[in-house]
Write an enzyme that holds these catalytic residues in place. Sequence first.
Site, short mmCIF file in Angstrom:
data_model
loop_
_atom_site.label_atom_id
_atom_site.label_comp_id
_atom_site.label_asym_id
_atom_site.label_seq_id
_atom_site.Cartn_x
_atom_site.Cartn_y
_atom_site.Cartn_z
N LYS A 1 0.80 -1.22 0.00
CA LYS A 1 0.00 0.00 0.00
C LYS A 1 0.84 1.28 0.00
O LYS A 1 0.50 2.24 -0.63
CB LYS A 1 -0.90 0.04 1.25
CG LYS A 1 -1.66 -1.23 1.57
CD LYS A 1 -2.88 -1.37 0.72
CE LYS A 1 -3.78 -2.52 1.10
NZ LYS A 1 -3.28 -3.56 1.96
N HIS B 1 -3.33 4.97 9.15
CA HIS B 1 -3.58 6.20 8.39
C HIS B 1 -4.50 7.18 9.13
O HIS B 1 -4.75 8.27 8.65
CB HIS B 1 -4.24 5.87 7.04
CG HIS B 1 -3.38 5.05 6.13
ND1 HIS B 1 -2.50 5.61 5.23
CD2 HIS B 1 -3.26 3.73 5.99
CE1 HIS B 1 -1.88 4.66 4.56
NE2 HIS B 1 -2.33 3.50 5.00
N GLU C 1 -3.47 -2.12 9.12
CA GLU C 1 -2.74 -1.24 8.19
C GLU C 1 -3.51 0.06 7.96
O GLU C 1 -2.93 1.13 7.88
CB GLU C 1 -2.52 -1.94 6.85
CG GLU C 1 -1.34 -2.86 6.82
CD GLU C 1 -1.00 -3.28 5.40
OE1 GLU C 1 -0.42 -2.48 4.66
OE2 GLU C 1 -1.34 -4.43 5.03
C1 IKT Z 1 -6.50 -2.52 -0.88
O1 IKT Z 1 -6.49 -3.63 -0.33
O2 IKT Z 1 -6.22 -2.36 -2.05
C2 IKT Z 1 -6.82 -1.33 -0.02
C3 IKT Z 1 -8.11 -1.44 0.74
C4 IKT Z 1 -9.23 -0.79 -0.01
C5 IKT Z 1 -9.83 -1.70 -0.98
C6 IKT Z 1 -10.81 -0.96 -1.83
C7 IKT Z 1 -11.80 -1.88 -2.43
C8 IKT Z 1 -12.89 -1.10 -3.06
C9 IKT Z 1 -14.16 -1.85 -3.27
O3 IKT Z 1 -14.23 -3.05 -3.09
O4 IKT Z 1 -15.12 -1.17 -3.67
C10 IKT Z 1 -8.00 -0.69 2.06
C11 IKT Z 1 -7.41 0.67 1.97
N1 IKT Z 1 -7.25 -1.45 3.00
#
Ligand code: IKT
Length: 361
Positions: free
Chosen positions: A155, A230, A226
């Site tokens: 991330k 933030h 994680e």
């Molecule tokens: C990630 O794992 O890529 C980040 C996560 C957010 C995922 C967004 C999925 C969007 C959706 O399903 O509509 C998070 C910031 N941990």
Amino acid sequence: MTEITFAVLGTGGIGRRTLEVSQHADGLVPVAACDRNGIAVDHDGLDVDELLAATEGNVAGDGRGDTAGPDAATDGGVEASGTGGGVKQTGDGAGVVASEQGEPTDTPIDDVIAESEPIDAVLIALPNLEHDFIPRIADRFVDAGYAGVLVDVLKRSRVIDMLDERAETFEDAGITFVCGAGATPGFLTGAAALAAQSFVEVQEVDIWWGVGLKSGYEDNRGTVREDIAHLDGYDVETARSLSKDEIEDLVEEHDGVLEFHDMEHADDVLLERAGICDADDVSVGGILDVRSDEKPTTTTVSVTGTTFDGETATNTFQLDDDTSMAANVNGPALGYMKAGVMRHRVGDDGVYGPAELMPRF
Ligand code: IKT
């Protein structure tokens, strides 16, 4: 395309769901998986149903109740650095060894590396609370002479530089490294790159995600931790040191709904390195509801730019509210893995981000 064999490092939420999703994708054969206590290998293809059933609710965590997968402290090759990697396991689940395909080991990552020579791709499905953890895992594959594809779902923006510094080493080793290949960064970064095509200049990219994680909460504690890093008042160190109860208290204080703004997510540097906009012009935020499976907001990527003929406009890309985080992280991770293997097979090694490759279906 010929079959692609792959291994998964980590059988937390992402590792498990990637194995599951791969059962619905053509040409992908999972041949190895590991967590902190064990490894399962079958070069003819793992029995994923058996592995998932045996490990359901029984994931080898990191002693804090997370489902984090193998850890630097326990795999014998990476030095713990007094951080998350140094947390000694208390064994909150047998994990992979509960499967009839699993073997116990103290060195899970090294064991996968030892098996990796014939494996096309390795998905690093580990939480990256130590920034250099994934780059150091990659170093170990280089040192072992692996020549294939490494994919991660990291991330944090700052990790990309650490990988870029290794680009030449990867090229020399014959490794194609696809970084940030989950949802954000990943799928949504790629969507922004596509949405930018109407424009000759991009002013702003806004990524706003919504995740409802009631039934997936247990499986995704590592991801939630994680994310907490933030929040205002938290950083990587404080989030790492939170106990499971402290996380529950925090979630309770927010009535189960956590809102994030200006997240340090690598979409910014990945869009910049693909030449689309400045990293400073990218913002990532979202809402996580751990008490509902409904998304609290519609995941939307908005790209504002100027067209060649002087119009300023905003292109948007939305995910349907009925698609889950599991679908939107693990589907793209496999799609980018396929794209990475295609690059590797024509000799294009080095580091690639999700704005530079079109994931394969
Ligand atoms: C990630 O794992 O890529 C980040 C996560 C957010 C995922 C967004 C999925 C969007 C959706 O399903 O509509 C998070 C910031 N941990």
